[in-house]
Design a protein around this motif. Structure first.
Motif, PDB file in Angstrom:
ATOM      1  N   GLY A  87      61.871   1.016  53.235  1.00 49.48           N
ATOM      2  CA  GLY A  87      61.168   2.213  52.788  1.00 49.48           C
ATOM      3  C   GLY A  87      61.261   2.492  51.306  1.00 49.48           C
ATOM      4  N   ASN A  88      61.212   1.452  50.486  1.00 54.18           N
ATOM      5  CA  ASN A  88      61.312   1.631  49.035  1.00 54.18           C
ATOM      6  C   ASN A  88      59.961   1.412  48.366  1.00 54.18           C
ATOM      7  N   THR A  99      55.367   6.318  58.891  1.00 48.93           N
ATOM      8  CA  THR A  99      56.675   6.210  59.539  1.00 48.93           C
ATOM      9  C   THR A  99      57.207   4.787  59.444  1.00 48.93           C
ATOM     10  N   SER A 100      58.501   4.677  59.558  1.00 46.18           N
ATOM     11  CA  SER A 100      59.140   3.362  59.500  1.00 46.18           C
ATOM     12  C   SER A 100      58.933   2.592  60.790  1.00 46.18           C
ATOM     13  N   THR A 101      58.962   1.279  60.678  1.00 44.41           N
ATOM     14  CA  THR A 101      58.899   0.428  61.866  1.00 44.41           C
ATOM     15  C   THR A 101      60.315   0.207  62.385  1.00 44.41           C
ATOM     16  N   ALA A 102      60.408  -0.284  63.598  1.00 51.93           N
ATOM     17  CA  ALA A 102      61.719  -0.523  64.212  1.00 51.93           C
ATOM     18  C   ALA A 102      62.457  -1.634  63.457  1.00 51.93           C
ATOM     19  N   PRO A 103      63.760  -1.499  63.334  1.00 50.43           N
ATOM     20  CA  PRO A 103      64.512  -2.529  62.629  1.00 50.43           C
ATOM     21  C   PRO A 103      64.530  -3.838  63.402  1.00 50.43           C
ATOM     22  N   ALA A 123      65.800 -10.098  46.402  1.00 49.86           N
ATOM     23  CA  ALA A 123      66.573 -10.730  47.465  1.00 49.86           C
ATOM     24  C   ALA A 123      67.346  -9.677  48.228  1.00 49.86           C
ATOM     25  N   ALA A 124      67.520  -9.903  49.527  1.00 49.56           N
ATOM     26  CA  ALA A 124      68.281  -8.967  50.356  1.00 49.56           C
ATOM     27  C   ALA A 124      69.017  -9.751  51.430  1.00 49.56           C
ATOM     28  N   ALA A 125      70.188  -9.243  51.829  1.00 46.09           N
ATOM     29  CA  ALA A 125      70.970  -9.879  52.885  1.00 46.09           C
ATOM     30  C   ALA A 125      70.557  -9.372  54.261  1.00 46.09           C
ATOM     31  N   ARG A 129      61.729  -4.329  55.045  1.00 48.63           N
ATOM     32  CA  ARG A 129      60.560  -3.818  55.760  1.00 48.63           C
ATOM     33  C   ARG A 129      60.148  -2.465  55.204  1.00 48.63           C
ATOM     34  N   ASP A 130      58.899  -2.143  55.409  1.00 46.10           N
ATOM     35  CA  ASP A 130      58.344  -0.842  55.039  1.00 46.10           C
ATOM     36  C   ASP A 130      58.486  -0.544  53.550  1.00 46.10           C
TER      37      ASP A 130
END
Length: 140
Positions: A87-88, A99-103, A123-125, A129-130
């Motif tokens: 959500g960024n 709205t956010s999606t499911a993780p 990069a992300a560990a 999403r979103d």
């Protein structure tokens, strides 16, 4: 790879000790060749045992990884996260709407993380999403 001050000091101590032992063995060879043979055998056994112990310790610590620590690095203009990026809005005039999606599946909590984003990279560990990434981008 960056070497810590403690590792550098340890390397110097080991190098100096090895030099002193080598000089001692050469001196023993000159003074008494028969004794030098036995001394070299015992020294070799002790050094081999020490190498075995050090290798077992290094394997137990996971020396090829981040050693159980979280390491997150980003180059110039880069973005790196040790966990989820959700959500960024990144960039000029970017917006996240709705709205956010499911993780999704996350890595297990508490596991070591080693994340590196290069110049202008992302990069992300964990989950990404979103997000609205880039100038004038929007996520609906």
């Amino acid at each position: 790879m960056t070497v810590s001050g403690a590792a550098r000091t340890t390397a110097w101590i080991v190098a100096i000790a090895a030099g002193l032992v080598s000089a001692g063995l050469i001196a023993a060879l000159v003074v008494n060749p028969g004794m030098a043979d036995r001394t070299a055998s015992v020294t070799g056994a002790v050094v081999g045992l020490a190498a075995l112990v050090l290798s077992v310790v290094a394997l137990a610590r996971g020396s090829g990884s981040s050693g159980g620590r979280r390491q997150v690095r980003a180059g110039q203009g880069g973005i790196a996260a040790g966990g989820d990026v959700v959500g960024n809005a990144v960039g000029d005039r970017s917006a996240v709407v709705g709205t956010s999606t499911a993780p999704g599946r996350n890595r297990a909590a508490g596991q070591p993380t080693d994340v590196r984003a290069g110049r202008d990279g992302i990069a992300a560990a964990g989950d990404v999403r979103d997000n609205a990434l880039g100038d004038d981008s929007e996520r609906r």
